[in-house]
Design an enzyme around this catalytic site. Structure first.
Site, PDB file in Angstrom:
ATOM      1  N   ASN A 137     -11.770   5.093  14.275  1.00  0.00           N
ATOM      2  CA  ASN A 137     -13.074   4.682  14.792  1.00  0.00           C
ATOM      3  C   ASN A 137     -13.005   4.281  16.259  1.00  0.00           C
ATOM      4  OD1 ASN A 137     -11.713   2.304  13.177  1.00  0.00           O
ATOM      5  ND2 ASN A 137     -12.915   1.331  14.774  1.00  0.00           N
ATOM      6  N   ASP A 173     -17.418   2.247  12.423  1.00  0.00           N
ATOM      7  CA  ASP A 173     -16.054   2.197  11.887  1.00  0.00           C
ATOM      8  C   ASP A 173     -15.791   3.372  10.948  1.00  0.00           C
ATOM      9  OD1 ASP A 173     -13.470   1.330  11.414  1.00  0.00           O
ATOM     10  OD2 ASP A 173     -14.046  -0.211   9.965  1.00  0.00           O
ATOM     11  N   THR A 187      -7.509   5.226  16.853  1.00  0.00           N
ATOM     12  CA  THR A 187      -6.120   5.069  16.391  1.00  0.00           C
ATOM     13  C   THR A 187      -5.830   6.018  15.223  1.00  0.00           C
ATOM     14  OG1 THR A 187      -6.866   3.178  15.100  1.00  0.00           O
ATOM     15  CG2 THR A 187      -5.804   2.713  17.199  1.00  0.00           C
ATOM     16  N   GLY A 246      -5.029  -0.383  14.721  1.00  0.00           N
ATOM     17  CA  GLY A 246      -5.560  -1.547  15.438  1.00  0.00           C
ATOM     18  C   GLY A 246      -6.768  -1.272  16.310  1.00  0.00           C
ATOM     19  N   ALA A 247      -7.624  -0.296  15.926  1.00  0.00           N
ATOM     20  CA  ALA A 247      -8.811   0.006  16.751  1.00  0.00           C
ATOM     21  C   ALA A 247      -9.762  -1.182  16.840  1.00  0.00           C
ATOM     22  CB  ALA A 247      -9.544   1.230  16.197  1.00  0.00           C
ATOM     23  N   GLU A 248      -9.677  -2.104  15.880  1.00  0.00           N
ATOM     24  CA  GLU A 248     -10.544  -3.292  15.944  1.00  0.00           C
ATOM     25  C   GLU A 248     -10.206  -4.150  17.157  1.00  0.00           C
ATOM     26  OE1 GLU A 248      -9.990  -1.749  12.946  1.00  0.00           O
ATOM     27  OE2 GLU A 248     -12.134  -1.434  13.123  1.00  0.00           O
ATOM     28  N   GLU A 251       0.826  -1.212   0.000  1.00  0.00           N
ATOM     29  CA  GLU A 251       0.000   0.000   0.000  1.00  0.00           C
ATOM     30  C   GLU A 251       0.857   1.257   0.000  1.00  0.00           C
ATOM     31  OE1 GLU A 251      -2.950   0.202   3.131  1.00  0.00           O
ATOM     32  OE2 GLU A 251      -3.981  -1.576   2.404  1.00  0.00           O
ATOM     33  N   LYS A 291     -14.272   8.652   5.967  1.00  0.00           N
ATOM     34  CA  LYS A 291     -15.107   7.507   5.595  1.00  0.00           C
ATOM     35  C   LYS A 291     -16.595   7.824   5.558  1.00  0.00           C
ATOM     36  CE  LYS A 291     -12.679   3.323   7.209  1.00  0.00           C
ATOM     37  NZ  LYS A 291     -12.834   2.229   8.213  1.00  0.00           N
ATOM     38  N   ARG A 308       2.451   1.873   4.886  1.00  0.00           N
ATOM     39  CA  ARG A 308       2.111   2.850   3.844  1.00  0.00           C
ATOM     40  C   ARG A 308       3.257   3.756   3.441  1.00  0.00           C
ATOM     41  NH1 ARG A 308      -2.061   2.422   7.068  1.00  0.00           N
ATOM     42  NH2 ARG A 308      -3.543   0.917   6.270  1.00  0.00           N
TER      43      ARG A 308
END
Ligand code: CA
Length: 602
Positions: free
Chosen positions: A280, A325, A260, A202-204, A91, A352, A143
């Site tokens: 998010n 998200d 994050t 890594g907010a998930e 990416e 988003k 990135r």
């Protein structure tokens, strides 16, 4: 016997060599990437020294050797087989300085390639264990790198920030940015006033969002900014967090909270303000993250801080109480526009959530906003302060799921947009999607695990390499409804590429992508061109003027001058055949055939 004439010639040759050698030495020291070079990057079309080409992150180049009249002659100069490791996409946006390309591949493998020959100068593999990493929502991506004072900097998936010798690729220093195994680094890093700025991802995993500044010479921590408040019974790390904590409910700090900082940064050297986008909420569901509601500052926000201290100047929250998200980490751009007859220093942003924002970058004041994606059903619009007017029923409850647009991949993701001061337009690579958000009634927080609070979990990644949308769970209990008014919105069309006028908040032209997703990042040039992956358009009219089949997975192109010629370089093709392609007018090298091992990894 020595011929006197030969001696004279030798003397002349030595003298020439001395001059030439001094010339080379001066050229390379002049081209050392320092504060001045970074500040002047906007004016220097010859190089590409930082992620967005300049501190304003315009992804715009003043070069115009390649223009709408001759772009059809663009062909391959050379390509380099990156041998990027399996398991992740590339990416990154490469950088170009002093005849050398620098970049990052999957699993944080870094490289330098001679831009004249396409030959590798060095390769650095930080030996990240190639196994599932707890915090990895979206693959082992990186990135981009930063260049400064003879070093190459990168954040790593295992939480380290490293500095390499720019000439040799050897490690100079490494610092541990974060310790939590759920925390990772995937963002391109930037250097501002001698400090390397890096944010976490890594907010998930419901980690706590943060970004920090590290001395570029020594690797010592200068300051750290947490984007969400921690345990309120303990002293807050920054004064602003006491105010932010009033917008949260329950025991949010036990689950991190999210926010994050995995992509957007920009810097205004005149105002001396650094801008950062935050991500998010973690868990996704507001019901579990902050029972009882609240805006949950500073999730899904743009933050303006002083780069020397990390002190907050202003904030603007784009998605209060995020439930979907909806990150605000999408690449942002600084521009100077005349709006209603007045010169304004603005920050342009297409996060988003589907709305395009024009903010006063000195004060954070909301100037204007409008939907840049056509189908946006979660909110009807923005009020006079820029707060979304949420549609009734846009938040899932335990009894009712909601199907809405955009989905978790967002209307715009990591692919950089660009801004051309020639056309005054912003070029956004986006996508329209919808998604069913269904709360998991049995949700339990698992430290270091995937914590969405929504059913489905994170499944296969989006083909565009987005944040990763969980697959819908058809067998779930709660029925799904659409937010009020959704029936009046146009249908989702998949990928799009839109030229947006930030002064009028209207689109000038739009291309729908057959691929269905955003495709690559963008590059605008003074040749009245805008590149989107390996396609180029007339920046004014949107007419397609060039296209080259590079096997898909096109990543953000860059452009630069080398020995009097303008080049365009981008990554294309997926694993196992990822290549760095370099293009030039009348280039006639043949692209090596795709490797046998199969089609690009998606
Ligand atoms: Ca996310």
């Amino acid at each position: 016997m020595t011929n006197p004439r030969a001696i004279r010639l030798r003397v002349v040759a030595v003298a020439l060599c001395v001059c030439a050698c001094i010339g080379v030495a001066q050229t390379s020291s002049n081209k050392r990437v320092d504060d001045k070079a970074l500040r002047d990057a906007a004016k220097n079309g010859d190089e590409w020294l930082t992620y967005g080409r300049d501190y304003a992150e315009t992804h715009y180049s003043p070069l115009k050797q390649i223009d709408t009249s001759n772009v059809r002659r663009l062909g391959l100069a050379w390509s380099w087989d990156t041998e990027s490791p399996s398991g992740g996409r590339v990416e990154g946006t490469p950088l170009f300085s002093n005849g050398v390309l620098y970049g990052s591949l999957a699993w944080d493998v870094l490289f330098a390639v001679d831009a004249r020959t396409g030959r590798m100068k060095w390769r650095y593999d930080p030996d990240i264990a190639r196994q599932p990493i707890a915090g990895l929502c979206c693959g082992p991506v990186n990135r981009g790198v930063a260049l400064y004072h003879g070093k190459v900097y990168a954040g790593l998936l295992d939480g380290r920030l490293i500095a390499l010798n720019q000439e040799t690729g050897k490690l100079v220093w490494q610092s541990r940015v974060i310790d939590d195994p759920g925390d990772i680094l995937t963002s391109a890093v930037r250097v501002v006033k001698g400090k390397v700025i890096v944010g976490n991802s890594g907010a998930e995993q419901a980690v706590r969002g943060q970004f920090s500044a590290w001395d570029a010479e020594t690797g010592k921590l200068a300051w750290r900014f947490y984007t969400v408040p921690g345990d309120p019974s303990k002293p807050f790390e920054q004064p602003e967090l006491a105010m932010a904590a009033k917008t949260w409910n329950g025991d949010w700090w036990k689950m991190g909270g999210g926010g994050t900082v995995w992509d957007a940064m920009a810097y205004d050297p005149d105002a001396d303000i650094l801008y950062i986008g935050t991500g998010n909420g973690g868990p996704w569901s507001h019901v579990y993250r902050s029972p009882g509601g609240g805006d949950n500052l500073f999730l899904a926000s743009v933050l303006a801080v002083k780069p020397e201290t990390g002190k907050l100047v202003w904030y603007f929250q784009e998605t209060p109480g995020d439930d979907w998200d909806f990150t605000s980490v999408q690449p942002m751009i600084l521009a100077d526009l005349t709006i209603d007859g007045k010169p304004r220093k603005v920050l342009l942003h297409a996060p988003k959530n589907g709305f395009f924002y024009v903010l006063d970058r000195l004060t954070g004041e909301f100037i204007s906003g409008a939907k840049y994606a056509r189908r946006v059903t979660w909110a009807h619009g923005l009020d006079s302060k820029g707060r979304p007017i949420e549609a009734k029923g846009d938040r899932a409850t335990l009894d009712q799921a909601v199907t809405m647009s955009p989905g978790p991949g967002g209307a715009h993701n990591w692919q950089p947009m660009s801004y051309s001061p020639m056309t005054g337009l912003v070029y956004i690579p986006g996508q329209e999607s919808s998604y069913t958000y269904r709360i998991d009634p049995n949700f339990k927080y698992v430290a270091g695990g995937r914590n969405l609070g929504m059913q489905g979990g994170l499944g296969p990644r989006l083909p565009n390499g987005g944040t990763g949308a969980p697959p819908p769970t058809p067998a779930a209990a709660a029925p799904a409804h659409e937010p009020e008014g959704a029936e009046n919105e146009p249908k989702a069309t998949g990928g799009f590429f839109v030229a947006w006028d930030p002064k009028t908040e209207k689109e000038r032209w739009r291309v729908s992508n057959a691929g269905g997703f955003a495709g690559g990042g963008t590059l605008a040039t003074a040749g009245n061109l805008v590149f989107h992956g390996s396609t180029a358009y007339n920046a004014e009219t949107g007419e397609k003027v060039w296209e080259m089949d590079l096997g898909g997975a096109d990543v953000t192109p860059i452009t630069y001058m080398l020995d009097g010629k303008q080049y365009v370089t981008l990554f294309a093709r997926g694993y196992p055949d990822n290549r760095l392609f370099t293009l030039v007018l009348d280039g006639n090298a043949e692209a090596p055939p795709t490797k046998e091992a199969g089609s690009p990894a998606r």
